[in-house]
Design an enzyme around this catalytic site. Sequence first.
Site, PDB file in Angstrom:
ATOM      1  N   SER A  10     -18.892  -0.351  26.170  1.00 59.48           N
ATOM      2  CA  SER A  10     -17.757  -0.458  25.239  1.00 59.48           C
ATOM      3  C   SER A  10     -17.666  -1.831  24.580  1.00 59.48           C
ATOM      4  CB  SER A  10     -16.451  -0.180  25.988  1.00 59.48           C
ATOM      5  OG  SER A  10     -15.367  -0.362  25.099  1.00 59.48           O
ATOM      6  N   LYS A  11     -17.425  -1.803  23.281  1.00 59.31           N
ATOM      7  CA  LYS A  11     -17.216  -3.046  22.536  1.00 59.31           C
ATOM      8  C   LYS A  11     -15.718  -3.329  22.376  1.00 59.31           C
ATOM      9  CE  LYS A  11     -21.642  -3.317  21.026  1.00 59.31           C
ATOM     10  NZ  LYS A  11     -22.349  -3.505  22.287  1.00 59.31           N
TER      11      LYS A  11
ATOM     12  N   LYS B 235      -9.879  11.837  27.498  1.00 56.24           N
ATOM     13  CA  LYS B 235      -8.836  11.928  26.464  1.00 56.24           C
ATOM     14  C   LYS B 235      -7.904  13.124  26.629  1.00 56.24           C
ATOM     15  CE  LYS B 235     -11.360   9.242  23.145  1.00 56.24           C
ATOM     16  NZ  LYS B 235     -11.978   9.098  21.849  1.00 56.24           N
TER      17      LYS B 235
ATOM     18  N   ASN C 249      -6.065   8.786  22.842  1.00 58.26           N
ATOM     19  CA  ASN C 249      -6.984   7.651  23.048  1.00 58.26           C
ATOM     20  C   ASN C 249      -6.232   6.331  23.175  1.00 58.26           C
ATOM     21  OD1 ASN C 249      -6.257   6.967  20.414  1.00 58.26           O
ATOM     22  ND2 ASN C 249      -8.325   6.289  19.884  1.00 58.26           N
TER      23      ASN C 249
ATOM     24  N   GLY D 281     -19.185  19.221  18.149  1.00 50.92           N
ATOM     25  CA  GLY D 281     -18.448  18.845  19.351  1.00 50.92           C
ATOM     26  C   GLY D 281     -17.013  19.347  19.295  1.00 50.92           C
TER      27      GLY D 281
ATOM     28  N   MET E  72     -20.612   9.375  15.707  1.00 49.42           N
ATOM     29  CA  MET E  72     -19.529   8.540  16.255  1.00 49.42           C
ATOM     30  C   MET E  72     -20.059   7.514  17.256  1.00 49.42           C
ATOM     31  SD  MET E  72     -16.224  10.907  16.828  1.00 49.42           S
ATOM     32  CE  MET E  72     -15.540  11.932  15.539  1.00 49.42           C
TER      33      MET E  72
ATOM     34  N   GLY F  88     -21.021   5.027  14.379  1.00 50.90           N
ATOM     35  CA  GLY F  88     -19.572   5.010  14.572  1.00 50.90           C
ATOM     36  C   GLY F  88     -18.967   3.635  14.794  1.00 50.90           C
TER      37      GLY F  88
HETATM   38  P1  NDP Z   1     -15.885  14.537  25.671  1.00 48.75           P
HETATM   39  O1  NDP Z   1     -16.540  14.402  26.987  1.00 48.75           O
HETATM   40  O2  NDP Z   1     -14.442  14.842  25.585  1.00 48.75           O
HETATM   41  O3  NDP Z   1     -16.636  15.701  24.830  1.00 48.75           O
HETATM   42  C1  NDP Z   1     -18.032  15.747  24.787  1.00 48.75           C
HETATM   43  C2  NDP Z   1     -18.498  16.736  23.719  1.00 48.75           C
HETATM   44  O4  NDP Z   1     -19.910  16.586  23.562  1.00 48.75           O
HETATM   45  C3  NDP Z   1     -18.250  18.191  24.067  1.00 48.75           C
HETATM   46  O5  NDP Z   1     -18.007  18.907  22.883  1.00 48.75           O
HETATM   47  C4  NDP Z   1     -19.603  18.600  24.693  1.00 48.75           C
HETATM   48  O6  NDP Z   1     -19.871  19.984  24.580  1.00 48.75           O
HETATM   49  C5  NDP Z   1     -20.543  17.841  23.810  1.00 48.75           C
HETATM   50  N1  NDP Z   1     -21.851  17.563  24.410  1.00 48.75           N
HETATM   51  C6  NDP Z   1     -22.128  16.735  25.447  1.00 48.75           C
HETATM   52  N2  NDP Z   1     -23.451  16.684  25.683  1.00 48.75           N
HETATM   53  C7  NDP Z   1     -24.028  17.494  24.767  1.00 48.75           C
HETATM   54  C8  NDP Z   1     -25.378  17.858  24.476  1.00 48.75           C
HETATM   55  N3  NDP Z   1     -26.398  17.378  25.192  1.00 48.75           N
HETATM   56  N4  NDP Z   1     -25.607  18.712  23.457  1.00 48.75           N
HETATM   57  C9  NDP Z   1     -24.574  19.205  22.721  1.00 48.75           C
HETATM   58  N5  NDP Z   1     -23.280  18.895  22.949  1.00 48.75           N
HETATM   59  C10 NDP Z   1     -23.011  18.049  23.959  1.00 48.75           C
HETATM   60  O7  NDP Z   1     -16.242  13.187  24.879  1.00 48.75           O
HETATM   61  P2  NDP Z   1     -15.453  12.567  23.625  1.00 48.75           P
HETATM   62  O8  NDP Z   1     -15.140  13.674  22.694  1.00 48.75           O
HETATM   63  O9  NDP Z   1     -14.357  11.705  24.079  1.00 48.75           O
HETATM   64  O10 NDP Z   1     -16.557  11.591  22.985  1.00 48.75           O
HETATM   65  C11 NDP Z   1     -17.666  12.104  22.257  1.00 48.75           C
HETATM   66  C12 NDP Z   1     -18.496  10.962  21.682  1.00 48.75           C
HETATM   67  O11 NDP Z   1     -17.820  10.316  20.624  1.00 48.75           O
HETATM   68  C13 NDP Z   1     -18.884   9.876  22.678  1.00 48.75           C
HETATM   69  O12 NDP Z   1     -20.226   9.504  22.424  1.00 48.75           O
HETATM   70  C14 NDP Z   1     -17.961   8.734  22.319  1.00 48.75           C
HETATM   71  O13 NDP Z   1     -18.526   7.481  22.665  1.00 48.75           O
HETATM   72  C15 NDP Z   1     -17.863   8.906  20.813  1.00 48.75           C
HETATM   73  N6  NDP Z   1     -16.626   8.343  20.254  1.00 48.75           N
HETATM   74  C16 NDP Z   1     -16.725   7.294  19.385  1.00 48.75           C
HETATM   75  C17 NDP Z   1     -15.599   6.774  18.800  1.00 48.75           C
HETATM   76  C18 NDP Z   1     -15.709   5.649  17.849  1.00 48.75           C
HETATM   77  O14 NDP Z   1     -14.685   5.044  17.561  1.00 48.75           O
HETATM   78  N7  NDP Z   1     -16.878   5.368  17.322  1.00 48.75           N
HETATM   79  C19 NDP Z   1     -14.255   7.276  19.124  1.00 48.75           C
HETATM   80  C20 NDP Z   1     -14.272   8.405  20.005  1.00 48.75           C
HETATM   81  C21 NDP Z   1     -15.418   8.881  20.562  1.00 48.75           C
HETATM   82  P3  NDP Z   1     -19.283  21.054  25.673  1.00 48.75           P
HETATM   83  O15 NDP Z   1     -17.870  21.332  25.239  1.00 48.75           O
HETATM   84  O16 NDP Z   1     -20.181  22.213  25.528  1.00 48.75           O
HETATM   85  O17 NDP Z   1     -19.379  20.377  27.020  1.00 48.75           O
END
Ligand code: NDP
Length: 274
Positions: free
Chosen positions: A15-16, A66, A87, A127, A215, A239
């Site tokens: 995390s940054k 979250k 968040n 996602g 992201m 992101g």
């Molecule tokens: P969650 O754990 O809540 O959700 C993860 C999601 O990713 C689910 O939809 C899951 O699918 C899917 N997923 C995980 N692994 C795979 C894979 N190998 N192939 C396909 N789908 C996959 O995480 P968040 O939603 O909180 O975060 C998601 C990403 O977004 C993270 O990388 C986070 O760092 C990034 N992020 C960046 C932000 C920014 O400000 N830049 C802000 C918020 C998030 P399933 O439902 O099938 O398990």
Amino acid sequence: MSDRYCVFGNPVGHSKSPAIHAAFAAQCRQDLSYEAILAPLDGFAESMRAFAAAGGCGANVTVPFKEQACRLATRLAARAELAGAVNTLVFNGPDILGDNTDGAGLLRDLSTNLTCRIAGQRVLLLGAGGAARGVVGPLLDARPAALVIANRTAGRARELAQRFAGPAPLLGCAYPEVAGLSFDLVINATSASLTGELPPLPGGVFASGSLAYDMMYGQGPTPFLVFAGSHGAACLADGLGMLVEQAAEAFHVWRGVRPETAPVLAMLRAALAR
Ligand code: NDP
């Protein structure tokens, strides 16, 4: 003593957010500290309560907590209630306010930093986890021609689409169902990039001139951005801008002042390039 804030996540080492909030605090002359806390996967509630009980003023929440944070908050800002994901937390005695700044952060990065138009565009969101939930409402508010949500667990994408059902064309589906469709903006809101993986996306989804947005951020392009670049996406963005913009929105929620994001984004970009 400085006011204490933190980010909870698992993993959280990458995390940054501590560097971003330290830069915002210096810029806005706010006396605060901000740390990263690795919460056990089965111990987020305990970590959060311990931090609040020790005098913590607020926190950010990242992957995978979250939706849990949304259930633990005692009251929710309207945008967090709509998303079903939190968040940003504000602690005030027994009162825990849950907010969601991800959507505002993404929209500001897309529209201000990347000058990307969303109105009238075909948007694909990959996602259906906490991050995706936070951005659906603000994306729809920007009036795309259509928004499709694809997820590995298709039922979660369908549930999310139902939650936001309204006049805009909105569909939740599995990855194979987007084969044959093309999009102007494809946003990766999965956590696949965290483990170096790629969502199972058909290659033909990138329209000519399209923007692929992950992201996730890091030193090099993510597997999703590499895939998008070799399958016709014209522009690639990570992101980092969203991260800084959602943090600025959270800082505003906590401190009532809005920091300037451009110098902080430039600082992080330069550090990543080193
Ligand atoms: P969650 O754990 O809540 O959700 C993860 C999601 O990713 C689910 O939809 C899951 O699918 C899917 N997923 C995980 N692994 C795979 C894979 N190998 N192939 C396909 N789908 C996959 O995480 P968040 O939603 O909180 O975060 C998601 C990403 O977004 C993270 O990388 C986070 O760092 C990034 N992020 C960046 C932000 C920014 O400000 N830049 C802000 C918020 C998030 P399933 O439902 O099938 O398990």
